[in-house]
Design a protein around this motif. Structure first.
Motif, PDB file in Angstrom:
ATOM      1  N   ARG A  32      -1.571   6.507  -6.938  1.00 52.75           N
ATOM      2  CA  ARG A  32       0.263   6.267  -7.474  1.00 52.75           C
ATOM      3  C   ARG A  32       1.045   7.375  -8.568  1.00 52.75           C
ATOM      4  NH1 ARG A  32       1.556   1.854  -4.167  1.00 52.75           N
ATOM      5  NH2 ARG A  32      -0.227   0.997  -3.667  1.00 52.75           N
ATOM      6  N   SER A  33      -0.134   6.871  -9.734  1.00 55.12           N
ATOM      7  CA  SER A  33       0.098   7.989 -10.969  1.00 55.12           C
ATOM      8  C   SER A  33       0.376   9.541 -11.075  1.00 55.12           C
ATOM      9  CB  SER A  33      -0.329   7.161 -12.336  1.00 55.12           C
ATOM     10  OG  SER A  33      -1.753   7.785 -12.080  1.00 55.12           O
ATOM     11  N   GLY A  34      -0.510   9.694  -9.650  1.00 58.19           N
ATOM     12  CA  GLY A  34      -0.412  11.566  -9.332  1.00 58.19           C
ATOM     13  C   GLY A  34      -1.393  11.965 -10.460  1.00 58.19           C
ATOM     14  N   LYS A  42      -0.636  12.289  -5.826  1.00 58.15           N
ATOM     15  CA  LYS A  42       0.237  12.174  -6.284  1.00 58.15           C
ATOM     16  C   LYS A  42       0.412  11.420  -4.891  1.00 58.15           C
ATOM     17  CE  LYS A  42       4.947   9.634  -7.880  1.00 58.15           C
ATOM     18  NZ  LYS A  42       4.138   8.899  -8.298  1.00 58.15           N
TER      19      LYS A  42
END
Length: 107
Positions: A32-34, A42
């Motif tokens: 989710r943070s990439g 991401k």
């Protein structure tokens, strides 16, 4: 092999990443943070978004992503969250595979 793993930072996923890398496979991580690294991509399963480069050309995709089962009481709302986290993530990955030019052989 090039393997994409959703949930690569989780309890099962992190062990799976280690296992695959020890055997010489290249692991692409969906997070989710990439992109903290060139192999981290991401995605936002709730929004249905995923970096297409995470899937295109991968030989296999493994989905271990989902809300943690061991936290919080299993209320009706919590059970919906657990279910939705898996369904939305899987739907996002399936759409990305379907639109990929070089599809993985295994999901």
């Amino acid at each position: 092999m090039e393997i994409t793993i959703a949930g690569a930072n989780g309890f099962i996923g992190s062990s799976l990443v280690r296992f695959m890398e020890e055997r010489g496979h290249t692991v692409r991580r969906l997070a989710r943070s990439g992109g903290d690294s060139p192999l981290q991509f991401k995605w936002d399963p709730e929004a249905g978004l995923i970096d297409p480069a995470a899937i295109d050309g991968a030989h296999a995709v493994i989905n271990t992503a989902g809300a943690n089962l061991a936290t919080d009481r299993w209320t009706d709302a919590r059970m919906r969250e657990i279910r939705d986290s898996r369904v939305l993530g899987t739907e996002t990955i399936v759409r990305a595979i379907a639109s990929s030019k070089r599809k993985p052989a295994v999901f």
